[in-house]
Design a protein around this motif. Structure first.
Motif, PDB file in Angstrom:
ATOM      1  N   ILE A  64     114.016 -62.882  -3.800  1.00  0.00           N
ATOM      2  CA  ILE A  64     114.353 -61.830  -4.828  1.00  0.00           C
ATOM      3  C   ILE A  64     113.171 -61.576  -5.898  1.00  0.00           C
ATOM      4  O   ILE A  64     112.884 -60.295  -6.087  1.00  0.00           O
ATOM      5  CB  ILE A  64     115.699 -61.701  -5.511  1.00  0.00           C
ATOM      6  CG1 ILE A  64     116.788 -61.534  -4.186  1.00  0.00           C
ATOM      7  CG2 ILE A  64     115.820 -60.726  -6.355  1.00  0.00           C
ATOM      8  CD1 ILE A  64     118.150 -61.953  -4.689  1.00  0.00           C
ATOM      9  N   LYS A  65     112.916 -62.849  -6.403  1.00  0.00           N
ATOM     10  CA  LYS A  65     111.857 -62.693  -7.357  1.00  0.00           C
ATOM     11  C   LYS A  65     110.607 -62.333  -6.958  1.00  0.00           C
ATOM     12  O   LYS A  65     109.665 -61.446  -7.616  1.00  0.00           O
ATOM     13  CB  LYS A  65     111.831 -64.097  -8.244  1.00  0.00           C
ATOM     14  CG  LYS A  65     113.168 -64.477  -9.094  1.00  0.00           C
ATOM     15  CD  LYS A  65     112.899 -65.951  -9.706  1.00  0.00           C
ATOM     16  CE  LYS A  65     113.982 -66.213 -10.643  1.00  0.00           C
ATOM     17  NZ  LYS A  65     114.080 -67.615 -11.082  1.00  0.00           N
ATOM     18  N   GLY A  66     110.155 -62.947  -5.799  1.00  0.00           N
ATOM     19  CA  GLY A  66     108.874 -62.316  -5.303  1.00  0.00           C
ATOM     20  C   GLY A  66     108.918 -61.012  -4.730  1.00  0.00           C
ATOM     21  O   GLY A  66     107.855 -60.552  -4.999  1.00  0.00           O
ATOM     22  N   ALA A  67     109.905 -60.539  -4.175  1.00  0.00           N
ATOM     23  CA  ALA A  67     110.079 -59.100  -3.810  1.00  0.00           C
ATOM     24  C   ALA A  67     109.788 -58.366  -5.258  1.00  0.00           C
ATOM     25  O   ALA A  67     109.317 -57.313  -5.004  1.00  0.00           O
ATOM     26  CB  ALA A  67     111.124 -58.862  -2.931  1.00  0.00           C
ATOM     27  N   ILE A  68     110.647 -58.348  -6.234  1.00  0.00           N
ATOM     28  CA  ILE A  68     110.249 -57.770  -7.356  1.00  0.00           C
ATOM     29  C   ILE A  68     108.990 -57.816  -8.010  1.00  0.00           C
ATOM     30  O   ILE A  68     108.587 -56.712  -8.485  1.00  0.00           O
ATOM     31  CB  ILE A  68     111.594 -58.218  -8.535  1.00  0.00           C
ATOM     32  CG1 ILE A  68     112.971 -57.882  -7.693  1.00  0.00           C
ATOM     33  CG2 ILE A  68     111.559 -57.420  -9.720  1.00  0.00           C
ATOM     34  CD1 ILE A  68     113.883 -58.425  -8.768  1.00  0.00           C
ATOM     35  N   ARG A  69     108.579 -59.015  -7.909  1.00  0.00           N
ATOM     36  CA  ARG A  69     107.019 -58.876  -8.517  1.00  0.00           C
ATOM     37  C   ARG A  69     106.137 -58.120  -7.432  1.00  0.00           C
ATOM     38  O   ARG A  69     105.422 -57.474  -7.864  1.00  0.00           O
ATOM     39  CB  ARG A  69     106.610 -60.531  -8.354  1.00  0.00           C
ATOM     40  CG  ARG A  69     106.973 -61.445  -9.511  1.00  0.00           C
ATOM     41  CD  ARG A  69     106.360 -62.637  -9.688  1.00  0.00           C
ATOM     42  NE  ARG A  69     106.189 -63.562  -8.483  1.00  0.00           N
ATOM     43  CZ  ARG A  69     107.210 -64.371  -8.169  1.00  0.00           C
ATOM     44  NH1 ARG A  69     108.083 -64.473  -9.182  1.00  0.00           N
ATOM     45  NH2 ARG A  69     106.993 -64.945  -7.268  1.00  0.00           N
ATOM     46  N   THR A  70     106.168 -58.379  -6.358  1.00  0.00           N
ATOM     47  CA  THR A  70     105.445 -57.102  -5.517  1.00  0.00           C
ATOM     48  C   THR A  70     105.610 -55.695  -5.491  1.00  0.00           C
ATOM     49  O   THR A  70     104.896 -54.920  -5.759  1.00  0.00           O
ATOM     50  CB  THR A  70     105.850 -57.704  -3.955  1.00  0.00           C
ATOM     51  OG1 THR A  70     105.569 -59.128  -3.625  1.00  0.00           O
ATOM     52  CG2 THR A  70     105.121 -56.760  -3.038  1.00  0.00           C
ATOM     53  N   ASP A  71     107.007 -55.387  -5.944  1.00  0.00           N
ATOM     54  CA  ASP A  71     107.499 -54.178  -5.999  1.00  0.00           C
ATOM     55  C   ASP A  71     106.944 -53.719  -7.469  1.00  0.00           C
ATOM     56  O   ASP A  71     106.601 -52.579  -7.229  1.00  0.00           O
ATOM     57  CB  ASP A  71     108.931 -54.041  -6.107  1.00  0.00           C
ATOM     58  CG  ASP A  71     109.522 -52.491  -6.595  1.00  0.00           C
ATOM     59  OD1 ASP A  71     109.726 -51.978  -5.637  1.00  0.00           O
ATOM     60  OD2 ASP A  71     109.785 -52.481  -7.852  1.00  0.00           O
ATOM     61  N   PHE A  72     106.500 -54.517  -8.385  1.00  0.00           N
ATOM     62  CA  PHE A  72     106.030 -54.230  -9.759  1.00  0.00           C
ATOM     63  C   PHE A  72     104.461 -53.540  -9.525  1.00  0.00           C
ATOM     64  O   PHE A  72     104.260 -52.433 -10.000  1.00  0.00           O
ATOM     65  CB  PHE A  72     106.054 -55.141 -10.551  1.00  0.00           C
ATOM     66  CG  PHE A  72     105.487 -54.927 -11.890  1.00  0.00           C
ATOM     67  CD1 PHE A  72     106.465 -54.071 -12.978  1.00  0.00           C
ATOM     68  CD2 PHE A  72     104.460 -54.917 -12.448  1.00  0.00           C
ATOM     69  CE1 PHE A  72     106.280 -53.866 -14.343  1.00  0.00           C
ATOM     70  CE2 PHE A  72     104.059 -54.360 -13.650  1.00  0.00           C
ATOM     71  CZ  PHE A  72     104.732 -53.952 -14.609  1.00  0.00           C
TER      72      PHE A  72
END
Length: 314
Positions: free
Chosen positions: A142-150
């Motif tokens: 989830i953290k990795g996906a949110i960083r990528t999303d940013f």
């Protein structure tokens, strides 16, 4: 009084018309980021238990909304107090899109199918290990996906800001907010559908009975199960191609000599007898893609050289 009211209504209608037009243009320009966004976020859920797929997608979607809540005010502040930053930010975003696309190509061609299969098997084995904390794995995903999303959200907002930078503040606010909400809801709604596609196919393929309707459902289920992996591959390929087209297009418009070259080549293509209309449509796409590939290769070389120069990189 009546005249003032009519004038106000006319102004509102004019603003709404501008908003609709600019939103359409911004959505078209950001489409290149969305294909990659879909594929990337769907892949991020890989390895999560089936019953946890939708909660993970929802958690990432909430993180994406928070990202947009940070990026939209920042974009409006830049437009209001430092409008000269809009073009450089667009150029950086375009270069990053090209870099990300070329890095995918480089990874694909520099690693054999056997190496990629071994890497996938290693990840699957790690997840099957009873000692692995799946809750922590989920949180990390989830953290990795949110960083990528940013990063992807920043690209979308930057491209949208470039579209509306000459518009009034109200129009900028409505278009940026609208794009942020619609894109987030659309992307993660589709991601949720993609990650549950195989479950739907499995459900349909296992329907009991032998009637015509049942056979149709079973056949549809088998077709969905067969096509789901190909859909992911298509999204990944389309997203990569769109990165070069959109990123190359941004860079072409940012450098006057490239923009002039695109105009000259397009006009030359249009003048070709018989197929001028087709060539005229394809010429700018081909040039933008070429610019994107070259720019991506140059940025990747620069990033690789920088990493190797850092202490301890060897």
């Amino acid at each position: 009084m009546a005249t003032s009211l009519l004038a106000l209504i006319d102004d509102i209608a004019s603003v709404l018309d501008d908003v609709a037009l600019l939103s359409k243009v911004a959505a078209k320009k950001t489409a290149g980021v969305l294909g990659d966004d879909l594929a990337l976020n769907a892949q991020q859920v890989a390895g999560v238990k089936a019953e946890r797929e939708l909660p993970v997608v929802w958690a990432v979607a909430k993180g994406s909304f928070i990202n947009k809540a940070i990026l939209v005010p920042a974009a409006l502040a830049i437009s209001a107090f430092a409008p000269w930053l809009v073009t450089p930010l667009l150029m950086v975003g375009g270069a990053f899109l090209c870099y990300e696309g070329f890095e995918k190509l480089a990874h694909k061609f520099m690693h054999s199918a056997d190496e990629q299969a071994a890497e996938h098997e290693k990840r699957v084995s790690a997840l099957a290990d009873p000692a692995v904390d799946l809750r922590q794995v989920e949180k990390d995903k989830i953290k990795g996906a949110i960083r990528t999303d940013f990063i992807l959200s920043a690209e979308i907002i930057a491209i949208t800001l470039g579209t509306v930078q000459d518009s009034p503040f109200t129009t900028q606010l409505v278009v940026l907010s609208g794009i942020a909400v619609v894109m987030t809801a659309g992307v993660y709604g589709v991601v949720a559908g993609i990650v549950k596609l195989d479950d739907g196919g499995l459900y349909l393929s296992q329907q009991p009975g032998s009637g015509a309707w049942t056979r149709f459902q079973q056949g549809l289920g088998h077709a969905i199960l067969f096509s789901a992996p190909w859909l992911m591959k298509f999204l990944s390929i389309a997203g990569t191609a769109a990165m070069f087209l959109v990123g190359g297009g941004i860079l072409s418009h940012g450098f006057p000599f490239l923009h002039h070259a695109v105009d000259v080549a397009t006009q030359w293509a249009i003048d070709v007898n018989g197929i001028g209309a087709v060539l005229g449509a394809l010429a700018p796409l081909a040039i933008n893609a070429l610019v994107g590939i070259v720019a991506g290769a140059l940025v990747l070389l620069a990033v690789t050289a920088f990493k190797r120069m850092k202490p301890g990189s060897h």
